[in-house]
Design an enzyme around this catalytic site. Structure first.
Site, PDB file in Angstrom:
ATOM      1  N   CYS A 153     -77.967 -20.029  27.528  1.00  0.00           N
ATOM      2  CA  CYS A 153     -77.483 -19.228  28.657  1.00  0.00           C
ATOM      3  C   CYS A 153     -78.582 -19.009  29.699  1.00  0.00           C
ATOM      4  O   CYS A 153     -78.860 -19.888  30.502  1.00  0.00           O
ATOM      5  CB  CYS A 153     -76.888 -17.904  28.160  1.00  0.00           C
ATOM      6  SG  CYS A 153     -75.855 -17.051  29.381  1.00  0.00           S
ATOM      7  N   HIS A 177     -73.115 -19.359  24.115  1.00  0.00           N
ATOM      8  CA  HIS A 177     -73.927 -18.640  23.131  1.00  0.00           C
ATOM      9  C   HIS A 177     -73.590 -19.117  21.717  1.00  0.00           C
ATOM     10  O   HIS A 177     -72.781 -18.512  21.017  1.00  0.00           O
ATOM     11  CB  HIS A 177     -73.688 -17.136  23.244  1.00  0.00           C
ATOM     12  CG  HIS A 177     -74.417 -16.494  24.373  1.00  0.00           C
ATOM     13  ND1 HIS A 177     -75.716 -16.027  24.251  1.00  0.00           N
ATOM     14  CD2 HIS A 177     -74.045 -16.251  25.655  1.00  0.00           C
ATOM     15  CE1 HIS A 177     -76.105 -15.520  25.407  1.00  0.00           C
ATOM     16  NE2 HIS A 177     -75.120 -15.644  26.276  1.00  0.00           N
ATOM     17  N   GLU A 211     -75.217 -18.844  19.095  1.00  0.00           N
ATOM     18  CA  GLU A 211     -75.660 -17.906  18.058  1.00  0.00           C
ATOM     19  C   GLU A 211     -74.605 -16.871  17.693  1.00  0.00           C
ATOM     20  O   GLU A 211     -74.718 -16.192  16.664  1.00  0.00           O
ATOM     21  CB  GLU A 211     -76.963 -17.216  18.485  1.00  0.00           C
ATOM     22  CG  GLU A 211     -76.820 -16.055  19.442  1.00  0.00           C
ATOM     23  CD  GLU A 211     -76.541 -16.436  20.893  1.00  0.00           C
ATOM     24  OE1 GLU A 211     -76.439 -15.521  21.739  1.00  0.00           O
ATOM     25  OE2 GLU A 211     -76.441 -17.649  21.179  1.00  0.00           O
TER      26      GLU A 211
END
Length: 238
Positions: A106, A213, A215
């Site tokens: 990002c 994202h 994660e």
């Protein structure tokens, strides 16, 4: 038996930092990886040399002065962290000099583009934000088209994927950084770049940056999370 843990330097973010740590744990990598906090607040550049690879995390907007943007724009944050921008530029440049892999997420994608001479769309506007900007802390979901022949395509194994979105800025398609190859676009909004890598990879380390994202992607959409992290880690010599 090799008990060496790969040491990953991870840039500190004030936004949902715990997700990055849990990403490694969720994929069962906690015994293989040591995370080293790299923070503009600590200014611990001396820890760079301990790292085998670097992870540039997400967070607040990059200071517009860093890339010649306008000082006032829609949805701008209450404050900027120019010290973080500068610290992470040094971090990225060190990684390149030492031939160490880099994964950007990002804000990390946007920062790499800016460091390499690119510009940003400072706000995607009403339509773009409807598709990409989080609401109430909840990510949006959108589909991406992955360009054939790219590193991202190799890792993903497909031409289409579904990712999460939580951003109101993007790389300016007219001002992509030097030697950066766009490897993915948002299907709903073709001006939104979803990933970049080096175009000429000769003599360059592994470098992959994504706008989403990984994660904190839900388990059902794990291909573009798991494969990205594993590809990054596999680029680190054992």
């Amino acid at each position: 038996m090799n008990d060496y843990k790969k040491r990953i330097g991870i840039s500190f973010s004030t936004v949902k930092m715990n997700n990055y740590y849990s990403w490694f744990t969720r994929l069962g990598l906690e015994n293989d990886v040591e995370l080293i906090d790299l923070s503009f607040q600590k200014n611990n550049q001396h820890d760079f040399e301990r790292c085998d690879g670097f992870l540039l995390t997400g967070g607040d907007d990059i200071n517009p002065s860093f890339y010649g943007g306008t000082s006032v724009y829609a949805n701008m944050p209450a404050s900027f962290h120019l010290h973080r921008d500068v610290f992470e530029q040094v971090m990225f440049e060190y990684a390149m000099q030492q031939n160490k892999p880099v994964l950007g997420i990002c804000r990390g994608l946007q920062l790499v583009n800016v460091i390499l001479g690119g510009k940003l769309i400072q706000d995607l506007g009403e339509t773009g934000n409807k598709d990409h900007m989080s609401e109430g802390g909840i990510d949006k979901t959108n589909s991406i088209a992955v360009n054939d022949g790219t590193l991202l395509h190799t890792l993903h194994g497909g031409a289409v994927g579904f990712v999460n979105s939580a951003h109101h800025q993007a790389i300016d398609p007219e001002k992509v950084g030097h030697n950066l190859l766009v490897n993915a676009w948002a299907q709903e909004n073709e001006k939104v770049i979803e990933g970049v890598e080096f175009e000429d990879k000769q003599g360059k380390p592994f470098m992959l940056c994504v706008q989403w994202h990984p994660e904190r992607m839900p388990e059902k959409d794990s291909t573009l999370s798991k494969n990205l992290l594993n590809g990054f880690l596999q680029a680190i010599p054992t």
